[in-house]
Design a protein around this motif. Structure first.
Motif, PDB file in Angstrom:
ATOM      1  N   HIS A  10       0.820  -1.219   0.000  1.00  9.90           N
ATOM      2  CA  HIS A  10       0.000   0.000   0.000  1.00  9.90           C
ATOM      3  C   HIS A  10       0.851   1.266   0.000  1.00  9.90           C
ATOM      4  N   GLY A  11       2.073   1.160   0.457  1.00  3.28           N
ATOM      5  CA  GLY A  11       2.951   2.320   0.502  1.00  3.28           C
ATOM      6  C   GLY A  11       4.000   2.344  -0.588  1.00  3.28           C
ATOM      7  N   PHE A  12       3.993   1.324  -1.455  1.00  5.34           N
ATOM      8  CA  PHE A  12       5.053   1.191  -2.454  1.00  5.34           C
ATOM      9  C   PHE A  12       5.211   2.424  -3.337  1.00  5.34           C
ATOM     10  N   ASP A  13       4.127   2.915  -3.923  1.00 11.36           N
ATOM     11  CA  ASP A  13       4.236   4.048  -4.858  1.00 11.36           C
ATOM     12  C   ASP A  13       4.801   5.289  -4.166  1.00 11.36           C
ATOM     13  N   LEU A  14       4.323   5.584  -2.948  1.00 14.52           N
ATOM     14  CA  LEU A  14       4.838   6.749  -2.238  1.00 14.52           C
ATOM     15  C   LEU A  14       6.287   6.520  -1.822  1.00 14.52           C
ATOM     16  N   LYS A  15       6.628   5.302  -1.417  1.00 19.94           N
ATOM     17  CA  LYS A  15       8.026   4.995  -1.067  1.00 19.94           C
ATOM     18  C   LYS A  15       8.930   5.299  -2.259  1.00 19.94           C
ATOM     19  N   GLN A  16       8.527   4.910  -3.450  1.00 22.43           N
ATOM     20  CA  GLN A  16       9.337   5.160  -4.641  1.00 22.43           C
ATOM     21  C   GLN A  16       9.499   6.656  -4.891  1.00 22.43           C
ATOM     22  N   GLU A  17       8.438   7.421  -4.687  1.00 27.39           N
ATOM     23  CA  GLU A  17       8.512   8.882  -4.833  1.00 27.39           C
ATOM     24  C   GLU A  17       9.498   9.468  -3.827  1.00 27.39           C
ATOM     25  N   VAL A  18       9.393   9.020  -2.569  1.00 26.34           N
ATOM     26  CA  VAL A  18      10.293   9.500  -1.517  1.00 26.34           C
ATOM     27  C   VAL A  18      11.723   9.084  -1.831  1.00 26.34           C
ATOM     28  N   LYS A  19      11.902   7.861  -2.263  1.00 25.64           N
ATOM     29  CA  LYS A  19      13.241   7.363  -2.601  1.00 25.64           C
ATOM     30  C   LYS A  19      13.885   8.226  -3.683  1.00 25.64           C
ATOM     31  N   ARG A  61      18.830   7.075   9.997  1.00 29.95           N
ATOM     32  CA  ARG A  61      17.389   7.176  10.246  1.00 29.95           C
ATOM     33  C   ARG A  61      16.644   6.241   9.303  1.00 29.95           C
ATOM     34  N   GLY A  62      15.331   6.097   9.569  1.00 22.14           N
ATOM     35  CA  GLY A  62      14.507   5.248   8.725  1.00 22.14           C
ATOM     36  C   GLY A  62      13.215   5.939   8.327  1.00 22.14           C
ATOM     37  N   ILE A  63      12.702   5.537   7.173  1.00 22.86           N
ATOM     38  CA  ILE A  63      11.394   6.022   6.705  1.00 22.86           C
ATOM     39  C   ILE A  63      10.593   4.805   6.266  1.00 22.86           C
ATOM     40  N   LEU A  64       9.361   4.724   6.768  1.00 22.19           N
ATOM     41  CA  LEU A  64       8.464   3.615   6.457  1.00 22.19           C
ATOM     42  C   LEU A  64       7.165   4.143   5.873  1.00 22.19           C
ATOM     43  N   VAL A  65       6.609   3.403   4.910  1.00 22.22           N
ATOM     44  CA  VAL A  65       5.349   3.804   4.292  1.00 22.22           C
ATOM     45  C   VAL A  65       4.426   2.597   4.206  1.00 22.22           C
ATOM     46  N   CYS A  66       3.260   2.701   4.834  1.00 18.68           N
ATOM     47  CA  CYS A  66       2.206   1.698   4.681  1.00 18.68           C
ATOM     48  C   CYS A  66       0.925   2.450   4.321  1.00 18.68           C
ATOM     49  N   ALA A  67      -0.221   1.850   4.472  1.00 15.17           N
ATOM     50  CA  ALA A  67      -1.472   2.507   4.079  1.00 15.17           C
ATOM     51  C   ALA A  67      -1.677   3.818   4.843  1.00 15.17           C
ATOM     52  N   SER A  68      -1.601   3.760   6.175  1.00 16.88           N
ATOM     53  CA  SER A  68      -1.834   4.949   7.003  1.00 16.88           C
ATOM     54  C   SER A  68      -0.575   5.474   7.682  1.00 16.88           C
ATOM     55  N   GLY A  69       0.481   4.663   7.740  1.00 13.40           N
ATOM     56  CA  GLY A  69       1.685   4.998   8.493  1.00 13.40           C
ATOM     57  C   GLY A  69       1.612   4.512   9.924  1.00 13.40           C
ATOM     58  N   MET A  70       0.428   4.219  10.400  1.00 17.25           N
ATOM     59  CA  MET A  70       0.248   3.867  11.805  1.00 17.25           C
ATOM     60  C   MET A  70       0.712   2.456  12.141  1.00 17.25           C
TER      61      MET A  70
END
Length: 162
Positions: A10-19, A61-70
């Motif tokens: 669920h977070g893949f597309d945004l992770k790629q943008e952030v990456k 540091r780390g950054i994680l992306v899922c549907a809500s982040g929660m």
């Protein structure tokens, strides 16, 4: 600065943008997955992996992306030495760093646009612990981190015995 980056499907597309945004800015990235939006890796596996990278000082540091982040924040915070914060805007990111010294940022891939994510990430990466606070507050925040570390040691002491 080296950053561990991870997501679920669920977070893949945004992770790629952030990456891509981070690579454009010259950051070193340790992408722990997932590698495509159809991946079936559970969010808790990715969150745990990034938390271990941060806790073991393999990355800054780390950054994680899922549907809500929660969900990612909940799992990451189960690891000693991890202070993961769900941030839905740049002000929350600033406060999570300046007050809470967060070392993992979590984002919601279904609730955060790429533009907003870039603002959040940029703010989070450029804000230092206690930044912008008067001296007495800075001192209190530093002391609070010592108290939190003691609580954490007590809370996780059983892990050393297992």
């Amino acid at each position: 600065m080296k950053i561990a980056l991870g997501s679920d499907n669920h977070g893949f597309d945004l992770k790629q943008e952030v990456k891509n945004h981070l690579l454009d800015k010259g950051f070193e990235i340790e992408d722990v997955g997932v590698s495509d939006r159809n991946a079936e890796t559970p969010y808790y596996q990715t969150a745990s992996l990034v938390a271990k990278y941060v806790a073991n000082h393999q990355v800054n540091r780390g950054i994680l992306v899922c549907a809500s982040g929660m969900g990612m924040a909940i799992i990451a915070n189960k690891h000693p030495g991890i202070y993961a914060a769900v941030c839905e805007n740049a002000e929350a990111a600033r406060l999570s760093r300046s007050i809470n010294n967060s070392n993992i940022l979590t984002l919601g891939g279904l609730v955060t646009t790429p533009q907003v994510a870039q603002e959040i990430v940029d703010t989070w990466l450029t804000t230092e612990f206690t930044q912008g606070w008067e001296l007495s507050v800075q001192e209190w925040l530093h002391n609070s981190m010592k108290d939190i570390a003691q609580l954490e040691t007590q809370q996780f002491a059983h892990l050393d015995q297992d």
